[in-house]
Scaffold this active site. Structure first.
Site, PDB file in Angstrom:
ATOM      1  N   TYR A 146     -17.587  16.465 -14.801  1.00  0.00           N
ATOM      2  CA  TYR A 146     -17.908  15.041 -14.746  1.00  0.00           C
ATOM      3  C   TYR A 146     -18.945  14.796 -13.631  1.00  0.00           C
ATOM      4  CZ  TYR A 146     -17.395  10.045 -14.162  1.00  0.00           C
ATOM      5  OH  TYR A 146     -17.656   8.701 -14.063  1.00  0.00           O
ATOM      6  N   ARG A 157       0.846  -1.213   0.000  1.00  0.00           N
ATOM      7  CA  ARG A 157       0.000   0.000   0.000  1.00  0.00           C
ATOM      8  C   ARG A 157       0.876   1.255   0.000  1.00  0.00           C
ATOM      9  NH1 ARG A 157      -1.544   1.701   4.637  1.00  0.00           N
ATOM     10  NH2 ARG A 157      -2.268  -0.287   5.450  1.00  0.00           N
ATOM     11  N   ASP A 203      -8.564  18.785 -13.872  1.00  0.00           N
ATOM     12  CA  ASP A 203      -8.879  17.428 -14.323  1.00  0.00           C
ATOM     13  C   ASP A 203      -8.654  17.418 -15.832  1.00  0.00           C
ATOM     14  OD1 ASP A 203     -10.115  15.138 -15.335  1.00  0.00           O
ATOM     15  OD2 ASP A 203     -11.665  15.111 -13.797  1.00  0.00           O
ATOM     16  N   LYS A 255      -9.611   6.422 -19.013  1.00  0.00           N
ATOM     17  CA  LYS A 255      -9.930   7.013 -20.310  1.00  0.00           C
ATOM     18  C   LYS A 255      -8.703   6.949 -21.229  1.00  0.00           C
ATOM     19  CE  LYS A 255     -13.599   7.648 -17.878  1.00  0.00           C
ATOM     20  NZ  LYS A 255     -13.992   8.896 -17.249  1.00  0.00           N
TER      21      LYS A 255
HETATM   22  C1  LIG Z   1     -14.412   9.253 -15.923  1.00  0.00           C
HETATM   23  C2  LIG Z   1     -14.012  10.538 -15.365  1.00  0.00           C
HETATM   24  C3  LIG Z   1     -13.729  10.675 -13.999  1.00  0.00           C
HETATM   25  C4  LIG Z   1     -13.868   9.530 -13.029  1.00  0.00           C
HETATM   26  O1  LIG Z   1     -12.933   8.537 -13.274  1.00  0.00           O
HETATM   27  P1  LIG Z   1     -13.177   6.955 -12.970  1.00  0.00           P
HETATM   28  O2  LIG Z   1     -11.931   6.345 -13.477  1.00  0.00           O
HETATM   29  O3  LIG Z   1     -14.405   6.565 -13.735  1.00  0.00           O
HETATM   30  O4  LIG Z   1     -13.375   6.828 -11.526  1.00  0.00           O
HETATM   31  C5  LIG Z   1     -13.312  11.921 -13.552  1.00  0.00           C
HETATM   32  N1  LIG Z   1     -13.198  12.968 -14.374  1.00  0.00           N
HETATM   33  C6  LIG Z   1     -13.477  12.876 -15.698  1.00  0.00           C
HETATM   34  C7  LIG Z   1     -13.323  14.064 -16.562  1.00  0.00           C
HETATM   35  C8  LIG Z   1     -13.897  11.664 -16.229  1.00  0.00           C
HETATM   36  O5  LIG Z   1     -14.179  11.577 -17.529  1.00  0.00           O
END
Ligand SMILES: *Cc1c(COP(=O)(O)O)cnc(C)c1O
Length: 383
Positions: free
Chosen positions: A104, A52, A176, A201
């Protein structure tokens, strides 16, 4: 490990982990599933004590991400939401955050339904309007979290202007950057303190992995975020770290193809009488087009468009053959979603409608398939 400062970031990404294992000469980084590590003697450590807290496979990945982003510390998490949650744990009761309203849905949900219970207050602001952000800053404001391009309407926020604003007010600036990836946009260069990814993604890129990333610009913040991650435990397992390492090697190649395809698809959609609006920063009429050119290398693979009725939007999704009707984005496979019903369902209806997330709006993650096949599928689905 080999270190080459004179190569491009793209080359270093491809070479990530090469030379890690001198004993065997393995090109691919070994997966270390070991949960714990033998100590040479009391008071001595190999650098690894417990997985961890640290794992060799994860370390190669985290170092590579920090370098790619131009930050001092990279951390990988079990999902994008785990990364965001760990970031929010940095704040305390009474703190105020300013967050992009074109956001998101899951980020909205965790703030609105969980962190609100712990006394964090949040203003959702149109961050493409720097003055609106400035007006939302109060004495309690501790951070600004921006998504640019926004989700799902692809609005562009001015990273340099927002970076300056945050610096003036001594608030943390977080971006983000999931929609563009560090190949196209490096927010730390514009004054961001921390960059956040859903690596599920583009970084993962194959719709086969759930992961998240935080990269901190300075060591002090990196150390605090590491403390939070190690204390709360949302780490990425070694096997998944290896999968993400492998994915990163083709990131630049994939992003290049996503951008090329998305531009062709956007220009084609623009010509379709059944498409009433199209949102893609690469198109000249997009309000963020010029800004996007200044802060990103290309326009990415995400676009949204509207058709004239909610029924038509549903019919399009039903008729798709090549493109999958599915949530998520950023994989080599093209995906289409209906944000109002899927990704943004947790945003209250009135708020969704104010933002323009209606049931006629479709979001397309343009994959890397042959673009003529993507267009042929859209053509038959729209007909
Ligand atoms: C999908 C997404 C998230 C969340 O990520 P996960 O891997 O699904 O937990 C956060 N921000 C954006 C812009 C996203 O597209």
């Amino acid at each position: 490990m080999k270190k080459a400062d004179h190569f491009t970031k793209e080359t270093n990404l491809i070479q990530l982990g090469v030379g890690f294992d001198d004993k065997t000469g393995a090109i691919s980084v070994p997966i270390y599933p070991s949960a714990t590590y033998r100590h040479p003697e009391v008071g001595k450590s190999t650098g690894y004590d417990y997985t961890r807290s640290g794992n060799p496979t994860r370390q190669v990945l985290e170092n590579g991400l920090a370098e790619l982003e131009g930050g001092s510390r990279g951390l990988v998490f079990s999902s994008g939401m785990a990364a965001l949650t760990t970031f929010f744990l940095h704040f305390s009761q009474g703190d105020h955050l300013i967050v992009s309203e074109d956001l998101y849905g899951g980020t909205y949900r965790v703030l609105d339904q969980i962190f609100a219970n712990f006394g964090l207050t949040v203003s959702y602001v149109n961050t493409t309007d720097t003055e609106a952000v400035a007006a939302a800053i109060s004495n309690q404001t501790r951070a600004l979290l921006v998504e640019t391009p926004g989700n799902p309407l692809l609005g562009i926020s001015d990273l340099a202007a927002l970076g300056k604003l945050c610096q003036q007010h001594e608030i943390l600036f977080a971006v983000d950057n999931t929609f563009l990836s560090p190949i196209l946009q490096r927010p730390l260069e514009f004054g961001a303190d921390v960059v956040i990814y859903s690596a599920t993604k583009y970084l993962g890129g194959h719709n086969d992995l759930c992961a998240g990333v935080l990269v901190a610009r300075d060591e002090e913040l990196g150390e605090k975020l590491y403390f939070l991650q190690n204390s709360t435990g949302a780490i990425l397992p070694p096997f998944d770290c290896w999968l993400l390492l492998r994915s990163l090697k083709t990131l630049a190649l994939r992003i290049d193809q996503h951008c090329k395809n998305a531009m062709v698809v956007a220009k084609w959609l623009e010509q379709q009488p059944k498409v009433t609006e199209i949102y893609y920063p690469g198109l000249k009429q997009h309000p963020g087009h010029e800004l996007s050119k200044n802060q990103a290398k290309d326009f990415g693979g995400m676009l949204s468009f509207r058709v004239s009725t909610a029924e038509h939007a549903r019919a399009v999704l039903k008729r798709l053959k090549l493109i999958s009707f599915a949530e998520s984005l950023g994989g080599v496979e093209s995906l289409m979603t209906l944000p109002a019903i899927q990704t943004h369902a947790d945003i209250p209806k009135a708020e969704r409608e104010r933002l323009g997330i209606c049931e006629r709006l479709l979001r397309l993650s343009v994959g890397t398939e042959s673009v003529e096949d993507i267009i042929a599928d859209l053509q038959q689905a729209l007909a």
